[in-house]
Structure formats: C-alpha cells, structure tokens
Design a protein around this motif. Structure first.
Motif, PDB file in Angstrom:
ATOM      1  N   LEU A  27      54.323 -60.757  96.556  1.00 34.44           N
ATOM      2  CA  LEU A  27      53.626 -61.077  97.790  1.00 34.44           C
ATOM      3  C   LEU A  27      53.668 -59.840  98.667  1.00 34.44           C
ATOM      4  CD1 LEU A  27      54.891 -64.676  98.571  1.00 34.44           C
ATOM      5  CD2 LEU A  27      52.876 -63.948  97.285  1.00 34.44           C
ATOM      6  N   ARG A  28      52.495 -59.370  99.085  1.00 40.05           N
ATOM      7  CA  ARG A  28      52.382 -58.143  99.864  1.00 40.05           C
ATOM      8  C   ARG A  28      51.802 -58.449 101.234  1.00 40.05           C
ATOM      9  NH1 ARG A  28      53.397 -53.091  97.585  1.00 40.05           N
ATOM     10  NH2 ARG A  28      54.271 -53.436  95.526  1.00 40.05           N
ATOM     11  N   LEU A  29      52.333 -57.797 102.241  1.00 42.35           N
ATOM     12  CA  LEU A  29      51.851 -57.935 103.606  1.00 42.35           C
ATOM     13  C   LEU A  29      50.707 -56.951 103.818  1.00 42.35           C
ATOM     14  CD1 LEU A  29      52.492 -59.461 106.194  1.00 42.35           C
ATOM     15  CD2 LEU A  29      53.937 -57.549 106.843  1.00 42.35           C
ATOM     16  N   ILE A  30      49.577 -57.453 104.336  1.00 38.33           N
ATOM     17  CA  ILE A  30      48.378 -56.637 104.488  1.00 38.33           C
ATOM     18  C   ILE A  30      47.844 -56.769 105.911  1.00 38.33           C
ATOM     19  CG2 ILE A  30      46.014 -56.246 103.651  1.00 38.33           C
ATOM     20  CD1 ILE A  30      48.094 -55.800 101.459  1.00 38.33           C
ATOM     21  N   SER A  31      47.512 -55.651 106.539  1.00 39.98           N
ATOM     22  CA  SER A  31      46.860 -55.634 107.845  1.00 39.98           C
ATOM     23  C   SER A  31      45.371 -55.390 107.605  1.00 39.98           C
ATOM     24  CB  SER A  31      47.454 -54.513 108.703  1.00 39.98           C
ATOM     25  OG  SER A  31      46.768 -54.421 109.925  1.00 39.98           O
ATOM     26  N   ALA A  32      44.518 -56.311 108.111  1.00 37.99           N
ATOM     27  CA  ALA A  32      43.081 -56.191 107.865  1.00 37.99           C
ATOM     28  C   ALA A  32      42.318 -56.945 108.948  1.00 37.99           C
ATOM     29  CB  ALA A  32      42.734 -56.754 106.485  1.00 37.99           C
ATOM     30  N   ILE A  33      41.014 -56.674 109.024  1.00 37.81           N
ATOM     31  CA  ILE A  33      40.190 -57.372 110.011  1.00 37.81           C
ATOM     32  C   ILE A  33      39.639 -58.693 109.471  1.00 37.81           C
ATOM     33  CG2 ILE A  33      39.572 -55.284 111.273  1.00 37.81           C
ATOM     34  CD1 ILE A  33      36.869 -55.315 109.828  1.00 37.81           C
ATOM     35  N   SER A  34      39.715 -58.898 108.145  1.00 37.94           N
ATOM     36  CA  SER A  34      39.213 -60.136 107.548  1.00 37.94           C
ATOM     37  C   SER A  34      39.964 -60.423 106.251  1.00 37.94           C
ATOM     38  CB  SER A  34      37.721 -60.014 107.243  1.00 37.94           C
ATOM     39  OG  SER A  34      37.518 -59.060 106.205  1.00 37.94           O
ATOM     40  N   LYS A  35      39.822 -61.652 105.775  1.00 37.92           N
ATOM     41  CA  LYS A  35      40.439 -62.026 104.504  1.00 37.92           C
ATOM     42  C   LYS A  35      39.847 -61.208 103.356  1.00 37.92           C
ATOM     43  CE  LYS A  35      41.826 -66.185 102.040  1.00 37.92           C
ATOM     44  NZ  LYS A  35      41.775 -67.652 102.052  1.00 37.92           N
ATOM     45  N   LYS A  36      38.545 -60.946 103.422  1.00 39.28           N
ATOM     46  CA  LYS A  36      37.883 -60.141 102.382  1.00 39.28           C
ATOM     47  C   LYS A  36      38.471 -58.734 102.330  1.00 39.28           C
ATOM     48  CE  LYS A  36      33.365 -58.583 100.799  1.00 39.28           C
ATOM     49  NZ  LYS A  36      31.914 -58.640 101.009  1.00 39.28           N
ATOM     50  N   GLU A  37      38.650 -58.114 103.500  1.00 35.63           N
ATOM     51  CA  GLU A  37      39.244 -56.785 103.539  1.00 35.63           C
ATOM     52  C   GLU A  37      40.689 -56.818 103.036  1.00 35.63           C
ATOM     53  OE1 GLU A  37      40.218 -53.001 106.452  1.00 35.63           O
ATOM     54  OE2 GLU A  37      39.674 -54.905 107.368  1.00 35.63           O
ATOM     55  N   ALA A  38      41.439 -57.884 103.402  1.00 36.63           N
ATOM     56  CA  ALA A  38      42.824 -58.024 102.930  1.00 36.63           C
ATOM     57  C   ALA A  38      42.855 -58.098 101.405  1.00 36.63           C
ATOM     58  CB  ALA A  38      43.468 -59.269 103.538  1.00 36.63           C
ATOM     59  N   TYR A  39      41.917 -58.841 100.830  1.00 39.96           N
ATOM     60  CA  TYR A  39      41.821 -58.949  99.368  1.00 39.96           C
ATOM     61  C   TYR A  39      41.552 -57.572  98.749  1.00 39.96           C
ATOM     62  CZ  TYR A  39      39.863 -59.985  94.795  1.00 39.96           C
ATOM     63  OH  TYR A  39      39.603 -59.976  93.450  1.00 39.96           O
ATOM     64  N   GLN A  40      40.603 -56.835  99.316  1.00 44.32           N
ATOM     65  CA  GLN A  40      40.254 -55.514  98.778  1.00 44.32           C
ATOM     66  C   GLN A  40      41.439 -54.550  98.880  1.00 44.32           C
ATOM     67  OE1 GLN A  40      36.781 -54.883 101.200  1.00 44.32           O
ATOM     68  NE2 GLN A  40      35.398 -55.719  99.648  1.00 44.32           N
ATOM     69  N   GLU A  82      56.533 -55.482 100.798  1.00 45.44           N
ATOM     70  CA  GLU A  82      56.633 -56.492  99.759  1.00 45.44           C
ATOM     71  C   GLU A  82      57.488 -57.640 100.269  1.00 45.44           C
ATOM     72  OE1 GLU A  82      57.670 -55.177  95.810  1.00 45.44           O
ATOM     73  OE2 GLU A  82      58.515 -57.136  95.340  1.00 45.44           O
ATOM     74  N   LEU A  83      56.947 -58.836 100.193  1.00 49.60           N
ATOM     75  CA  LEU A  83      57.641 -60.008 100.701  1.00 49.60           C
ATOM     76  C   LEU A  83      58.343 -60.804  99.616  1.00 49.60           C
ATOM     77  CD1 LEU A  83      54.922 -61.341 103.155  1.00 49.60           C
ATOM     78  CD2 LEU A  83      56.919 -59.936 103.674  1.00 49.60           C
ATOM     79  N   TYR A  84      57.833 -60.722  98.415  1.00 47.38           N
ATOM     80  CA  TYR A  84      58.350 -61.577  97.344  1.00 47.38           C
ATOM     81  C   TYR A  84      57.912 -61.015  96.006  1.00 47.38           C
ATOM     82  CZ  TYR A  84      58.616 -65.821  94.437  1.00 47.38           C
ATOM     83  OH  TYR A  84      58.890 -66.736  93.443  1.00 47.38           O
ATOM     84  N   SER A  85      58.758 -61.152  95.016  1.00 47.05           N
ATOM     85  CA  SER A  85      58.409 -60.739  93.664  1.00 47.05           C
ATOM     86  C   SER A  85      59.049 -61.727  92.695  1.00 47.05           C
ATOM     87  CB  SER A  85      58.924 -59.318  93.392  1.00 47.05           C
ATOM     88  OG  SER A  85      58.663 -58.955  92.055  1.00 47.05           O
ATOM     89  N   ARG A  86      58.303 -62.103  91.681  1.00 48.31           N
ATOM     90  CA  ARG A  86      58.805 -63.065  90.710  1.00 48.31           C
ATOM     91  C   ARG A  86      58.268 -62.681  89.344  1.00 48.31           C
ATOM     92  NH1 ARG A  86      57.560 -69.080  89.159  1.00 48.31           N
ATOM     93  NH2 ARG A  86      55.392 -68.509  89.333  1.00 48.31           N
ATOM     94  N   ILE A  87      59.133 -62.702  88.339  1.00 50.74           N
ATOM     95  CA  ILE A  87      58.710 -62.446  86.968  1.00 50.74           C
ATOM     96  C   ILE A  87      58.333 -63.785  86.347  1.00 50.74           C
ATOM     97  CG2 ILE A  87      59.374 -61.525  84.708  1.00 50.74           C
ATOM     98  CD1 ILE A  87      59.364 -59.420  86.978  1.00 50.74           C
ATOM     99  N   GLU A  88      57.108 -63.877  85.866  1.00 51.30           N
ATOM    100  CA  GLU A  88      56.601 -65.115  85.282  1.00 51.30           C
ATOM    101  C   GLU A  88      56.638 -65.001  83.764  1.00 51.30           C
ATOM    102  OE1 GLU A  88      55.179 -68.884  85.233  1.00 51.30           O
ATOM    103  OE2 GLU A  88      55.642 -67.784  87.056  1.00 51.30           O
ATOM    104  N   GLU A  89      57.134 -66.027  83.102  1.00 48.31           N
ATOM    105  CA  GLU A  89      57.155 -66.090  81.639  1.00 48.31           C
ATOM    106  C   GLU A  89      56.486 -67.387  81.199  1.00 48.31           C
ATOM    107  OE1 GLU A  89      60.929 -65.272  79.785  1.00 48.31           O
ATOM    108  OE2 GLU A  89      61.416 -63.714  81.241  1.00 48.31           O
ATOM    109  N   PRO A  90      55.159 -67.454  81.251  1.00 45.24           N
ATOM    110  CA  PRO A  90      54.457 -68.698  80.930  1.00 45.24           C
ATOM    111  C   PRO A  90      54.506 -69.016  79.442  1.00 45.24           C
ATOM    112  CG  PRO A  90      52.889 -66.940  81.232  1.00 45.24           C
ATOM    113  CD  PRO A  90      54.247 -66.378  81.580  1.00 45.24           C
ATOM    114  N   GLY A  91      54.487 -70.297  79.134  1.00 45.21           N
ATOM    115  CA  GLY A  91      54.445 -70.723  77.734  1.00 45.21           C
ATOM    116  C   GLY A  91      53.138 -70.321  77.071  1.00 45.21           C
ATOM    117  N   ASP A  92      52.054 -70.353  77.838  1.00 45.11           N
ATOM    118  CA  ASP A  92      50.735 -69.986  77.321  1.00 45.11           C
ATOM    119  C   ASP A  92      50.160 -68.876  78.203  1.00 45.11           C
ATOM    120  OD1 ASP A  92      47.643 -71.867  76.638  1.00 45.11           O
ATOM    121  OD2 ASP A  92      48.134 -69.745  76.438  1.00 45.11           O
TER     122      ASP A  92
END
Length: 117
Positions: A27-40, A82-92
């Motif tokens: 999970l990353r902290l982002i400063s942006a003027i919109s959700k679209k910009e935050a995504y980019q 960085e706010l959070y990091s998790r290692i995922e080990e999915p079955g599929d």
C-alpha cells in the motif's frame, strides 16, 4: 492536492519460478489531484521499483511489477510512503492474476482484458 493510498502488486520470482507463487502487495501513499492521477502515479512507482538480485544460491530473484488494483482517498500523510506490504501465496496464481488485472481495468474505466504473465 488530495491523498490516496494505492495497492501496488509485484510477483516475486526466484530462479526459474518453480516455487510456490508469491506476490508482494504494497500500500503506497500518493499525493494527486484526482483518483486517476493517483492510479497513474502508483503505476509509475510500480514500474520504477521493480528490481532483481542474486540470492545466496546465486539464483536470480525478481520483484516484477504486476499492476495497481486498488486506489482509496485518504486525509493527510507523506507522499510515496509505503503503508503496508504483504506476500501473497495464492493456491491458484492464474485466478489471482486475473482478479488483479480485472480490478486494475475497473480503475481505468476499461473493459477487462486478460493478460498472461
């Protein structure tokens, strides 16, 4: 400017990849003027922070950027932290990757297109 938290996902590949599939969800902290910009911005961070190194057995270990499946609006914190990091080990792992790509496509306002990794 507004504050957002974005989930940036990497696949961890060790050697030839014949191990239990692993995914690092950050999970990353982002400063942006919109959700679209935050995504980019989150995608740019993901691509820039891919990396690889040799482990003690001299196998290549890679953090391969996959995508940004979630972005949420926040109040006030520090840009890029960085706010959070998790290692995922999915079955599929294929279902996990398909879900992640679908979530990312929804954020982009696009129809889901399957990407094989």
């Amino acid at each position: 400017m507004y504050w957002f938290v974005a989930k940036v996902v990497y696949q961890i590949i060790c050697g030839n990849g014949t191990h239990t599939p692993q995914f690092d969800e950050q999970l990353r902290l982002i400063s942006a003027i919109s959700k679209k910009e935050a995504y980019q911005k989150a995608r740019e961070i993901g691509m820039q922070e891919q990396y690889a190194f040799k482990n003690q057995q001299q196998e290549l270990v890679q953090w391969k950027f996959i995508n940004v499946p979630e972005v949420y609006t926040l109040d006030h914190l520090t840009d890029g932290m960085e706010l959070y990091s998790r290692i995922e080990e999915p079955g599929d792992p294929n279902s996990y990757l398909a879900w992640l790509q679908m979530k990312s496509a929804q954020l982009q306002g696009q129809q889901y297109i399957e990407v094989n990794v």
